[in-house]
Design a protein around this motif. Structure first.
Motif, mmCIF file in Angstrom:
data_model
loop_
_atom_site.group_PDB
_atom_site.id
_atom_site.type_symbol
_atom_site.label_atom_id
_atom_site.label_comp_id
_atom_site.label_asym_id
_atom_site.label_seq_id
_atom_site.Cartn_x
_atom_site.Cartn_y
_atom_site.Cartn_z
ATOM 1 N N PHE A 185 36.380 31.753 37.490
ATOM 2 C CA PHE A 185 37.213 32.158 38.665
ATOM 3 C C PHE A 185 38.118 31.492 38.451
ATOM 4 N N LYS A 186 39.446 32.331 38.900
ATOM 5 C CA LYS A 186 40.299 31.684 39.574
ATOM 6 C C LYS A 186 40.315 31.741 40.907
ATOM 7 N N SER A 208 41.627 38.318 40.970
ATOM 8 C CA SER A 208 42.693 37.966 40.094
ATOM 9 C C SER A 208 42.976 39.334 39.380
ATOM 10 N N GLY A 209 42.015 40.376 39.275
ATOM 11 C CA GLY A 209 41.757 41.388 39.084
ATOM 12 C C GLY A 209 41.626 41.894 37.656
ATOM 13 N N ILE A 210 40.771 40.864 37.247
ATOM 14 C CA ILE A 210 40.111 40.775 35.613
ATOM 15 C C ILE A 210 38.847 41.068 36.152
ATOM 16 N N VAL A 211 38.095 41.751 35.674
ATOM 17 C CA VAL A 211 36.707 42.287 34.809
ATOM 18 C C VAL A 211 36.341 40.610 34.403
ATOM 19 N N GLN A 212 35.702 40.339 34.214
ATOM 20 C CA GLN A 212 34.772 39.021 33.281
ATOM 21 C C GLN A 212 33.190 39.593 32.705
ATOM 22 N N LEU A 221 38.543 42.161 30.780
ATOM 23 C CA LEU A 221 38.349 43.345 31.065
ATOM 24 C C LEU A 221 39.966 43.332 31.595
ATOM 25 N N LYS A 222 41.302 43.643 31.347
ATOM 26 C CA LYS A 222 42.314 43.102 32.131
ATOM 27 C C LYS A 222 42.696 44.642 32.038
ATOM 28 N N GLY A 223 43.105 45.597 33.159
ATOM 29 C CA GLY A 223 43.672 46.584 33.014
ATOM 30 C C GLY A 223 43.783 46.836 35.193
ATOM 31 N N HIS A 224 43.319 46.540 35.731
ATOM 32 C CA HIS A 224 43.577 46.641 37.020
ATOM 33 C C HIS A 224 45.423 45.591 37.845
ATOM 34 N N SER A 225 45.877 46.407 39.194
ATOM 35 C CA SER A 225 47.423 45.653 39.013
ATOM 36 C C SER A 225 46.810 44.529 40.668
ATOM 37 N N ARG A 226 45.646 44.563 41.467
ATOM 38 C CA ARG A 226 45.455 44.535 42.719
ATOM 39 C C ARG A 226 43.756 43.530 42.175
ATOM 40 N N PRO A 227 43.351 43.294 43.347
ATOM 41 C CA PRO A 227 41.361 42.328 43.190
ATOM 42 C C PRO A 227 40.528 43.262 42.894
ATOM 43 N N GLY A 276 39.084 49.000 42.142
ATOM 44 C CA GLY A 276 39.625 48.059 42.415
ATOM 45 C C GLY A 276 41.070 48.262 43.461
ATOM 46 N N ASP A 277 41.470 47.272 44.088
ATOM 47 C CA ASP A 277 42.548 47.419 45.561
ATOM 48 C C ASP A 277 43.888 48.584 44.984
ATOM 49 N N ASP A 278 43.945 48.794 44.028
ATOM 50 C CA ASP A 278 44.819 49.341 42.752
ATOM 51 C C ASP A 278 44.758 51.031 43.193
#
Length: 514
Positions: A90-91, A112-116, A129-135, A153-155
Motif C-alpha cells: 500500500f502507498k 489511495s482510492g484503490i481496492v487491491q 480495482l481503480k474507480g474511486h477518486s477518494r479513499p 469510499g469518501d467520494d
C-alpha cells in the motif's frame, strides 16, 4: 444458673448492625467471556483500522494498520502474537480487510482510492480495482460469491466489481457523504448494506438496476440519526445493526425498516460492531449470538439482542477502533488507536487441538496412562483428597474450630462482669453492644453494673458518653445510661475521675453528660 447447653449455642456473639457483604452474581455468560485469555500484540506503529477472520479453519485473522496488512494465527504453538505474514503493497493507509469465502483471497481498500486483491498464501497482488477518486474505507466480499465484491469510499460512491476482469459492473448512487462501512447479507449474495456519514444506511439489491445505465437503485433506507460508523447484518438476514455516535440500533428490514432496539450505554462514539456465535462449548448457552460493540471510551460490550440486554462489559486502556470474533467462537480480537491488538483466546477441545497440530505439521500424542495406586503406597491412603464433589454426592465437612474472642470465652464461663469489661477495653462499639444484648437475654446486665468496680464503671461511662447519642445505638443505650447513673450515683460522686464524665442528677432528673 442458665442452662449451659443452651447458652453455648450463642457463641461467638455477632454484631447485628454490621451490613453483610454480597458477592457479585457470576452468571454463565460472565464466566464464558472471562474464560478468554487476553494477549497483547504490539509494535504495529499505527491505528488498527479493521479486523477480519478467515471463514475457513484454522481461522487466521487479518488486521490493517498504517500501510500494511498483517495476518495472525492465534493458535500458533510458539508465537501467536507474531504475524505469520505481512503485506506492504500500500502507498498509504490501508482499510477494510476482507477474506473471500474460501479464505484464499484477501481484499483491502486504502487511502489511495484503490481496492487491491491479494492471494493469502503467497501475498501476491492479483488485482487492482481503480474507480474511486477518494479513499476507500469499505471493501467486502459477499457471503459465497467468489467473483465479485463491493466497495465504498469518501467520494460517496458504492461500486460493485467483477474481480476477474477488474471492471465496475454497477455504481450505486444515493449517499451524500463519506461511505465508511458496509455488510453483505448472510442469506442472499445479491443484497448488501452500506452506512454513510449522511446519517443513513442504504440496502442495495444488485438485481434492481437501470438497464444499460450502469446505475443501481436503493431497495431501502433507514435513518440512524448520526454519522454511521459501522453496519452489520444479523445472522437471520432480516435484522440490521447500525452504529453511530454513542448509539447502536437494530432495524427490522422485513418489517419495512422499523427500529426494534436502541442501546446508548457507550459514552463516546461507537467505532465498530460485529456478530459472534458464543458458547459453543458452554452447555446451555450454545448456539446463541451476541452483538459486540467497541467505542472510543475503551469499552467492549456484548448484547443479547434477542432479550435486548447487555450481558457483558469490559474496559481496555485505550480507544477501540475495530473488533472481530472468530467463527469457531474461540478468538476475540480488538484493535486500538495506539497500534495495540488485544487478542483473547479460549482453550480448544483435545480433538480440535489434534486436528490443528496435524494441519501445521505436528502429531497428536496421547498422554501416558497413570500407574494404578497399590495399598502399600502412601498416596493410596490419601487418594481423592483433592477431588471435588460431583452432582448427587453428599459432602461431609469437618466442623470448623471457632476462634473465640476474650469476652466470648468469659461469657462461656459465666463470668459476665469480666466479659463486659473485656469488651469495653477493646473499644469496639459493635461488639460491646452485642455483649450487652447477650447479657440482657441472660438478665445479667444490670447485675454487672451494680457489681462493677471503679475501673469498670469508668470504662462504661466513657463508652456511654461517646456512643449514647449515635443513632444506631441510641435506642438501647439511652435508657440504660439513665439507669446506670441513678443506681451508681454515690460511687460517681466518690471518685474524682468520674466526676468529669457525667453530671449526677438530682431527685429524678435525667443524666447530663459533660
Amino acid at each position: 444458673m442458665a442452662d449451659e447447653s443452651h447458652v453455648a449455642k450463642t457463641f461467638p456473639t455477632k454484631p447485628r448492625l454490621k451490613p453483610s457483604s454480597k458477592k457479585p452474581n457470576r452468571t454463565p455468560e460472565f464466566k464464558y467471556w472471562k474464560s478468554f485469555k487476553t494477549q497483547e500484540i504490539s509494535g504495529l506503529v499505527s491505528s488498527v483500522t479493521s479486523i477480519d477472520f478467515s471463514p475457513q479453519p484454522p481461522h487466521h485473522f487479518a488486521a490493517t494498520h498504517s500501510v500494511s496488512l498483517s495476518l495472525f494465527n492465534p493458535y500458533h504453538p510458539f508465537s501467536p502474537t507474531e504475524p505469520i505474514s505481512t503485506i506492504s503493497a500500500f502507498k498509504d493507509i490501508a482499510y477494510s480487510a476482507s477474506f473471500r469465502s474460501d479464505g484464499k483471497l484477501l481484499a483491502a481498500g486504502g487511502e489511495s482510492g484503490i481496492v487491491q486483491v491479494f492471494e493469502t498464501k503467497s501475498r501476491t497482488r492479483l488485482r487492482q480495482l481503480k474507480g474511486h477518486s477518494r479513499p476507500v474505507r469499505l471493501a467486502k466480499y459477499p457471503r459465497i460469491d467468489r467473483l465479485h465484491l463491493f466497495s465504498g469510499g469518501d467520494d460517496a460512491l458504492v461500486k460493485h466489481w467483477d474481480v476477474a476482469t477488474e471492471t465496475c459492473l454497477c455504481d450505486f448512487l444515493g449517499h451524500k457523504d463519506y461511505v465508511r462501512s458496509g455488510s453483505p447479507s448472510p442469506v442472499d449474495d445479491n443484497l448488501f448494506a452500506t452506512g454513510s456519514y449522511d446519517h443513513t444506511v442504504r440496502v442495495w439489491d444488485i438485481r434492481v438496476s437501470n438497464s444499460g445505465s450502469g446505475l443501481g437503485s436503493c431497495a431501502m433506507v433507514v435513518n440512524h440519526g448520526k454519522p454511521v460508523e459501522d453496519v452489520v447484518f444479523l445472522p437471520s438476514g432480516g435484522l440490521l445493526a447500525t452504529a453511530g455516535g454513542n448509539v447502536v440500533k437494530i432495524w427490522d428490514l422485513i418489517g419495512g425498516g422499523k427500529r426494534v432496539y436502541s442501546m446508548e450505554s457507550h459514552n463516546k462514539t461507537v467505532t465498530s460492531i460485529c456478530v459472534g456465535k458464543v458458547g459453543r462449548h458452554s452447555g446451555e448457552e450454545s448456539d446463541q449470538y451476541r452483538l459486540m460493540s467497541v467505542s472510543l471510551d475503551g469499552y467492549l460490550k456484548a448484547v443479547d439482542y434477542s432479550k435486548q440486554k447487555i450481558t457483558f462489559s469490559m474496559r481496555f486502556p485505550a480507544p477501540l477502533l475495530s473488533v472481530g470474533f472468530s467463527p469457531d467462537c474461540l478468538t476475540r480480537v480488538i484493535g486500538t488507536s495506539n497500534g495495540i491488538i488485544y487478542m483473547g483466546t479460549r482453550k480448544k477441545d483435545r480433538v480440535e487441538e489434534a486436528a490443528e497440530d496435524d494441519f501445521i505439521g505436528f502429531h497428536y500424542r496421547e498422554e501416558p496412562r497413570k500407574r494404578a495406586l497399590r495399598p502399600p503406597s502412601f498416596r493410596y491412603f490419601h487418594r481423592g483428597q483433592s477431588e471435588k464433589p460431583r452432582e448427587g454426592e453428599y459432602l461431609i465437612l469437618r466442623p470448623k474450630k471457632v476462634k473465640l474472642a476474650e469476652h466470648d470465652k468469659l461469657l462461656k464461663k459465666f463470668r459476665h462482669k469480666d466479659a463486659l469489661v473485656a469488651a469495653l477495653r477493646k473499644k469496639d462499639p459493635e461488639h460491646v453492644v452485642a455483649v450487652m444484648e447477650e447479657l440482657i437475654a441472660r438478665k445479667m446486665l444490670f447485675k454487672c453494673v451494680l457489681n462493677s468496680d471503679s475501673e469498670g464503671l469508668e470504662l462504661l461511662l466513657a463508652f456511654l458518653q461517646r456512643y449514647t447519642t449515635v443513632p444506631r445505638y441510641g435506642s438501647l443505650l439511652m435508657p440504660f445510661a439513665n439507669k446506670v447513673i441513678q443506681s451508681r450515683a454515690q460511687d460517681i460522686r466518690a471518685f474524682d475521675a468520674l466526676k468529669g464524665d457525667v453530671e449526677v442528677p438530682k431527685n429524678g432528673e435525667g443524666a447530663r453528660y459533660n
